[in-house]
Design an enzyme around this catalytic site. Structure first.
Site, PDB file in Angstrom:
ATOM      1  N   ASP A  49       0.834  -1.200   0.000  1.00 13.84           N
ATOM      2  CA  ASP A  49       0.000   0.000   0.000  1.00 13.84           C
ATOM      3  C   ASP A  49       0.868   1.248   0.000  1.00 13.84           C
ATOM      4  O   ASP A  49       1.993   1.226   0.511  1.00 13.84           O
ATOM      5  CB  ASP A  49      -0.897   0.021   1.235  1.00 13.84           C
ATOM      6  CG  ASP A  49      -1.999  -1.033   1.176  1.00 13.84           C
ATOM      7  OD1 ASP A  49      -2.282  -1.521   0.072  1.00 13.84           O
ATOM      8  OD2 ASP A  49      -2.552  -1.362   2.245  1.00 13.84           O
ATOM      9  N   ARG A 182      -3.728  -5.042   8.040  1.00 12.37           N
ATOM     10  CA  ARG A 182      -4.805  -4.136   8.466  1.00 12.37           C
ATOM     11  C   ARG A 182      -5.911  -4.919   9.170  1.00 12.37           C
ATOM     12  O   ARG A 182      -6.408  -4.517  10.224  1.00 12.37           O
ATOM     13  CB  ARG A 182      -5.405  -3.424   7.248  1.00 12.37           C
ATOM     14  CG  ARG A 182      -4.635  -2.215   6.779  1.00 12.37           C
ATOM     15  CD  ARG A 182      -5.313  -1.615   5.578  1.00 12.37           C
ATOM     16  NE  ARG A 182      -5.244  -2.503   4.420  1.00 12.37           N
ATOM     17  CZ  ARG A 182      -6.146  -2.518   3.439  1.00 12.37           C
ATOM     18  NH1 ARG A 182      -7.202  -1.747   3.501  1.00 12.37           N
ATOM     19  NH2 ARG A 182      -5.989  -3.313   2.409  1.00 12.37           N
TER      20      ARG A 182
END
Length: 306
Positions: A49, A182
């Site tokens: 990311d 996450r």
């Protein structure tokens, strides 16, 4: 007005172990490295990311044939988790959903880790690149559409608490491919009863490779153009954890032409195959005792090495 013409792309073969900076997408990092190397063909071995930093192996030329080995490899991360705050994306880039008071101790965090060590099921986040009907999940999420996702089995080999600050903690994660850090942060926050999101992430390892030996863009840009290719690891670095099979000239020719070789005293499995002029590709020794080629360097590269 005269425009400066870009020189033609070159055939560059090798692997750049990049330390990706914060705020850059994996594809942007790939395209920047490709420009700096003026490489004709390039790819990466799994994305990071934009908010994440750390190890991002980039493959060039013939190395792109062997990218799957790192896509399947185990990963290591350092994750900074914020407690008491949940967000729409599960990380610091999302919008606030809820805030709660945080009344947990380091011992309670370590106890929560035990629930997530070993094989676990994870539900992939909506803000992910997984596709449904040809469209990434994050596109549905941005349109406010929530889709049902099947849980995926992943392995967490180690969770280690590195620091704790009252409203957050930093953990070291060693895990299998496909693990969403996450989601792991959110799930730990849920078990603790206060919620959580991922505040920062750094990938420290992929398979046998560590970020300590990675190269950042500052170093790549500082190198002269003719020196940059020398900063790449060789193509066979991607297969470093496989055993070596050395072939004589005749055997090399058979394998390069798609033939098979009889091996009686060698264990079955995958091998790095080397001929008189060096690495020629990936081969597999089957249970029937025959070694067959899986992926080979191109004929052009073989001729250049000879």
């Amino acid at each position: 007005m005269n425009q400066r013409r870009r020189p033609p792309r070159r055939l560059v073969n090798g692997v750049l172990m990049l330390d990706k900076p914060f705020g850059m997408s994996s594809n942007d990092a790939l395209q920047k490295a490709r420009r700096l190397l003026n490489a004709a063909k390039a790819g990466h071995t799994g994305t990071l990311d934009p908010m994440a930093t750390g190890l991002l192996p980039l493959t060039f030329g013939e190395a792109t044939k062997f990218s799957q080995t790192l896509l399947d490899a185990d990963k290591g991360y350092i994750a900074d988790v914020r407690l008491g705050v949940t967000t729409t994306t599960g990380d610091a880039e999302g919008e606030l959903i809820e805030e709660r008071s945080v009344l947990v101790s380091a011992a309670e965090i370590e106890q929560a880790f035990t629930s997530f060590t070993g094989e676990i099921d994870q539900i992939p986040p909506m803000f992910s690149a997984l596709k449904r009907d040809g469209k990434p999940l994050y596109e549905y999420a941005r349109a406010g559409i929530e889709l049902e996702r099947a849980p995926r089995r992943v392995s967490i080999y180690q969770l280690r608490l590195l620091s704790f600050s009252g409203d957050g903690f930093v953990m070291e994660v060693c895990c299998s491919k496909g693990t969403y850090i996450r989601t792991l942060a959110e799930d730990i926050g849920r078990v603790l009863g206060c919620g959580a999101h991922l505040r920062g992430l750094r990938r420290t390892s992929i398979g046998p490779f560590a970020v300590a030996s990675a190269i950042d863009f500052e170093r790549l840009e500082a190198a002269a153009e003719f020196e940059r290719e020398g900063l790449l690891a060789p193509v066979d670095a991607l297969l470093a954890d496989l055993p070596i099979e050395c072939l004589d000239p005749g055997e090399t020719g058979i394998l390069l032409n798609g033939g098979r070789l009889k091996r009686s005293a060698t264990p079955a499995g995958r091998y790095r195959a080397y001929g008189p002029n060096g690495f020629i590709g990936l081969a597999e020794l089957r249970a029937d005792g025959f070694m067959v080629p899986l992926r080979l360097l191109s004929t052009q590269v073989q001729e250049e090495k000879a």
